[in-house]
Design an enzyme around this catalytic site. Structure first.
Site, PDB file in Angstrom:
ATOM      1  N   ASP A 286      51.511  58.112  77.024  1.00  0.00           N
ATOM      2  CA  ASP A 286      51.649  56.648  77.100  1.00  0.00           C
ATOM      3  C   ASP A 286      50.312  55.939  77.274  1.00  0.00           C
ATOM      4  O   ASP A 286      50.245  54.860  77.857  1.00  0.00           O
ATOM      5  CB  ASP A 286      52.604  56.231  78.244  1.00  0.00           C
ATOM      6  CG  ASP A 286      53.915  56.967  78.187  1.00  0.00           C
ATOM      7  OD1 ASP A 286      54.459  57.092  77.082  1.00  0.00           O
ATOM      8  OD2 ASP A 286      54.388  57.442  79.232  1.00  0.00           O
TER       9      ASP A 286
ATOM     10  N   LYS B  98      44.210  49.056  77.870  1.00  0.00           N
ATOM     11  CA  LYS B  98      44.846  48.245  78.920  1.00  0.00           C
ATOM     12  C   LYS B  98      43.879  47.805  80.015  1.00  0.00           C
ATOM     13  O   LYS B  98      44.264  47.678  81.181  1.00  0.00           O
ATOM     14  CB  LYS B  98      46.033  49.018  79.515  1.00  0.00           C
ATOM     15  CG  LYS B  98      47.177  49.176  78.502  1.00  0.00           C
ATOM     16  CD  LYS B  98      48.442  49.631  79.166  1.00  0.00           C
ATOM     17  CE  LYS B  98      49.663  49.099  78.464  1.00  0.00           C
ATOM     18  NZ  LYS B  98      50.917  49.419  79.124  1.00  0.00           N
TER      19      LYS B  98
ATOM     20  N   GLN C  74      52.179  62.583  73.515  1.00  0.00           N
ATOM     21  CA  GLN C  74      52.056  62.928  74.942  1.00  0.00           C
ATOM     22  C   GLN C  74      50.571  63.012  75.352  1.00  0.00           C
ATOM     23  O   GLN C  74      49.745  62.383  74.706  1.00  0.00           O
ATOM     24  CB  GLN C  74      52.803  64.229  75.273  1.00  0.00           C
ATOM     25  CG  GLN C  74      54.329  64.116  75.160  1.00  0.00           C
ATOM     26  CD  GLN C  74      54.875  64.380  73.776  1.00  0.00           C
ATOM     27  OE1 GLN C  74      54.442  65.295  73.091  1.00  0.00           O
ATOM     28  NE2 GLN C  74      55.827  63.599  73.327  1.00  0.00           N
TER      29      GLN C  74
ATOM     30  N   LYS D  55      48.115  55.488  72.401  1.00  0.00           N
ATOM     31  CA  LYS D  55      47.658  56.158  71.165  1.00  0.00           C
ATOM     32  C   LYS D  55      48.199  55.448  69.927  1.00  0.00           C
ATOM     33  O   LYS D  55      47.517  55.354  68.922  1.00  0.00           O
ATOM     34  CB  LYS D  55      48.133  57.620  71.136  1.00  0.00           C
ATOM     35  CG  LYS D  55      47.547  58.474  72.231  1.00  0.00           C
ATOM     36  CD  LYS D  55      48.113  59.867  72.208  1.00  0.00           C
ATOM     37  CE  LYS D  55      49.563  59.938  72.607  1.00  0.00           C
ATOM     38  NZ  LYS D  55      49.887  59.606  74.000  1.00  0.00           N
TER      39      LYS D  55
ATOM     40  N   GLY E 219      57.076  57.873  72.077  1.00  0.00           N
ATOM     41  CA  GLY E 219      57.418  56.496  71.731  1.00  0.00           C
ATOM     42  C   GLY E 219      56.128  55.729  71.561  1.00  0.00           C
ATOM     43  O   GLY E 219      55.542  55.279  72.525  1.00  0.00           O
ATOM     44  N   HIS E 220      55.654  55.631  70.331  1.00  0.00           N
ATOM     45  CA  HIS E 220      54.366  54.979  70.078  1.00  0.00           C
ATOM     46  C   HIS E 220      54.602  53.505  69.744  1.00  0.00           C
ATOM     47  O   HIS E 220      55.237  53.182  68.747  1.00  0.00           O
ATOM     48  CB  HIS E 220      53.622  55.706  68.954  1.00  0.00           C
ATOM     49  CG  HIS E 220      53.176  57.083  69.367  1.00  0.00           C
ATOM     50  ND1 HIS E 220      52.718  58.023  68.496  1.00  0.00           N
ATOM     51  CD2 HIS E 220      53.100  57.650  70.597  1.00  0.00           C
ATOM     52  CE1 HIS E 220      52.397  59.126  69.173  1.00  0.00           C
ATOM     53  NE2 HIS E 220      52.627  58.922  70.439  1.00  0.00           N
TER      54      HIS E 220
ATOM     55  N   GLY F 192      44.477  44.318  75.154  1.00  0.00           N
ATOM     56  CA  GLY F 192      45.768  43.644  74.950  1.00  0.00           C
ATOM     57  C   GLY F 192      46.570  44.425  73.942  1.00  0.00           C
ATOM     58  O   GLY F 192      46.075  45.377  73.333  1.00  0.00           O
TER      59      GLY F 192
HETATM   60  P1  IMP Z   1      60.285  66.637  77.215  1.00  0.00           P
HETATM   61  O1  IMP Z   1      59.087  66.522  76.337  1.00  0.00           O
HETATM   62  O2  IMP Z   1      61.375  65.662  76.856  1.00  0.00           O
HETATM   63  O3  IMP Z   1      60.763  68.034  77.374  1.00  0.00           O
HETATM   64  O4  IMP Z   1      59.832  66.174  78.699  1.00  0.00           O
HETATM   65  C1  IMP Z   1      58.927  66.938  79.489  1.00  0.00           C
HETATM   66  C2  IMP Z   1      58.023  66.014  80.285  1.00  0.00           C
HETATM   67  O5  IMP Z   1      57.146  65.320  79.408  1.00  0.00           O
HETATM   68  C3  IMP Z   1      58.751  64.924  81.081  1.00  0.00           C
HETATM   69  O6  IMP Z   1      58.024  64.675  82.268  1.00  0.00           O
HETATM   70  C4  IMP Z   1      58.663  63.719  80.184  1.00  0.00           C
HETATM   71  O7  IMP Z   1      58.770  62.503  80.887  1.00  0.00           O
HETATM   72  C5  IMP Z   1      57.280  63.911  79.604  1.00  0.00           C
HETATM   73  N1  IMP Z   1      57.108  63.271  78.299  1.00  0.00           N
HETATM   74  C6  IMP Z   1      57.572  63.701  77.105  1.00  0.00           C
HETATM   75  N2  IMP Z   1      57.199  62.863  76.126  1.00  0.00           N
HETATM   76  C7  IMP Z   1      56.473  61.905  76.707  1.00  0.00           C
HETATM   77  C8  IMP Z   1      55.774  60.759  76.190  1.00  0.00           C
HETATM   78  O8  IMP Z   1      55.730  60.479  74.983  1.00  0.00           O
HETATM   79  N3  IMP Z   1      55.115  60.009  77.110  1.00  0.00           N
HETATM   80  C9  IMP Z   1      55.093  60.311  78.432  1.00  0.00           C
HETATM   81  N4  IMP Z   1      55.731  61.372  78.951  1.00  0.00           N
HETATM   82  C10 IMP Z   1      56.416  62.150  78.095  1.00  0.00           C
END
Ligand code: IMP
Length: 426
Positions: A18, A333, A226, A21, A45-46, A417
């Site tokens: 988050d 940010k 991630q 990116k 979630g980009h 921003g």
């Molecule tokens: P999973 O990828 O759904 O298996 O989640 C494993 C861990 O990675 C959890 O703590 C999620 O919240 C975190 N996580 C997975 N994808 C994202 C992302 O795109 N942004 C932030 N955290 C993520």
């Protein structure tokens, strides 16, 4: 960013995901020919804001928003096809034509409904705080050599045969885990039959496609999802995702050799957030944590969960710089800090009385560390209109200089921003 010698760049998250990116890739994609997602899946979630519109892309690379860019979902991604189609429909409805611009690796593994049931069931005992998108179970199948890949849809009877075994196995596991949920074989077979006609026309040997683009000196961006601290090898295990989010994963997941990569840009927020469980040493207590969350809009793009918020942690970013081989930093940010009169920065940790400036390998030790903070005076003025470093208040520049010195990586971009134009190239 790109020049004659630098034509293939990786963009990675250098904290817990988050970091922004999506926005960075969207901005950089203006100068790219090809943008490739190489790991993760619909857990990402980009978020990209263009004018008044906000796009949240989960699997399609953020570069898709530029009409001349070709996008690739690489072999390292675990693909949730129905979600992909929903994303494509959403883009079409909003006037973005993706025809002939999106290719999916025929080697990518599929995330199927039974993976989500298994994810939900294992969360009950493991409590990792996953996104519930079936990511872990899909990678388990991949590495257990029982996954179903995009290419398998070419021979649907064969794929259906594989499913008989996979669904039966999933149901056994669900029973062992005490879940009342069961996967239906008929529904899974029907799903594959429905998916095939729309997915197969997008399928390609994408490694070859990326390789050719690099050979022809076209500009290629490899877009990570991630962040480093969620990497299955280098992150805060077991509170991690199930893929290699670091730059090493880019070569494997895009299907190219590591020598093809010319540089690695690490994206960091000017502070730190984390969603899901696991240690976050510089987590800010309320009211500061709540204030960062409100000002930064820190709610998960996939799950809507409130993100845990805290101060910039230089130990994390130094570590991310090392395990990724970062060649530049993008700080995002910065504007969220505009109203803080004092801004703490974690420079190192104290662990059992000793100072420690490297990331402990043990998650339990990371949970025990106490950050060592230095406090910066805030600049207390808006930065959102700055387009050059010299437009920033002196205090903000000093803050960036300090982040650069503590991380050991030059700052190349600063985002002030959510809009496309709110970016400073250093
Ligand atoms: P999973 O990828 O759904 O298996 O989640 C494993 C861990 O990675 C959890 O703590 C999620 O919240 C975190 N996580 C997975 N994808 C994202 C992302 O795109 N942004 C932030 N955290 C993520």
């Amino acid at each position: 960013m790109f020049d004659d010698k630098t034509t293939c760049m990786v963009v990675v998250g250098a904290q817990w995901g988050d970091e922004g990116k999506g926005k960075l890739v969207d901005v950089l994609a203006e100068r790219a020919d090809l943008v490739v997602r190489y790991q993760g899946g619909a857990n990402a979630g980009h978020t990209v804001v263009i004018g008044e519109s906000q796009f949240i892309l989960r699997q399609i690379p953020s570069g898709i928003l530029h009409q001349r860019v070709t996008c690739v979902i690489g072999n390292g991604v675990v693909l949730e096809p129905e979600n992909l189609f929903a994303e494509l429909d959403q883009l079409r409805d909003r006037g973005i034509d993706t025809t002939g611009r999106l290719f999916v690796s025929n080697r990518a593994h599929l995330v199927l409904p039974y993976h989500k049931l298994l994810d939900a069931a294992s969360e009950k005992s493991q409590k990792l705080g996953t996104t519930g998108r079936g990511i872990g179970p899909a990678y388990e199948d991949k590495y257990g050599r029982r996954g179903i890949r995009v290419i398998d849809l070419r021979r649907i009877e064969c794929a259906s045969h594989l499913l008989t075994d996979r669904v039966a196995r999933a149901n056994q596991l669900l029973e062992i885990m005490g879940s009342a949920d069961r996967a239906s074989l008929d529904d899974h077979v029907a799903l594959l039959e429905r998916l095939a006609p729309r997915l197969l026309p997008l399928a390609a040997d994408t490694g070859l496609l990326v390789h050719r683009a690099i050979r022809e000196k076209r500009r290629v961006l490899l877009e990570g999802a991630q962040g480093a601290l969620l990497d299955v090898d280098h992150g805060t295990y077991p509170y991690v995702t199930s893929s290699n989010t670091t730059a090493g994963g880019a070569a494997v997941g895009a299907g190219i050799g590591p020598t093809a990569i010319d540089g690695v840009l690490g994206v960091v927020k000017a502070y730190t957030t984390r969603v899901g469980n696991g240690p976050l040493p510089t987590e800010a207590e309320s009211p500061d944590g709540d204030r960062l969350r409100q000002l930064g809009g820190e709610f998960g793009a996939v799950t809507g969960r409130p993100r845990r918020c805290g101060w910039f942690d230089a130990t994390v970013v130094r570590y991310a710089a090392r395990v990724n081989g970062l060649t530049g930093l993008a700080v995002t940010k910065l504007d969220v800090l505009d109203t803080f009169s004092e801004i703490p920065v974690g420079t190192a940790y104290r662990l059992d009385g000793d100072s420690c400036d490297e990331m402990p390998s043990e998650v339990e030790a990371l949970g025990r560390v106490k950050p060592i903070y230095e406090t910066h005076q805030g600049w207390v003025s808006p930065t959102g209109t700055a387009r050059r470093l010299s437009d920033l208040p002196k205090g903000a520049r000093a803050y960036l200089d300090r982040l650069e010195a503590l991380s050991g990586v030059p700052v190349r971009y600063v985002s002030v921003g959510t809009r496309r134009d709110q970016i400073i190239e250093v």
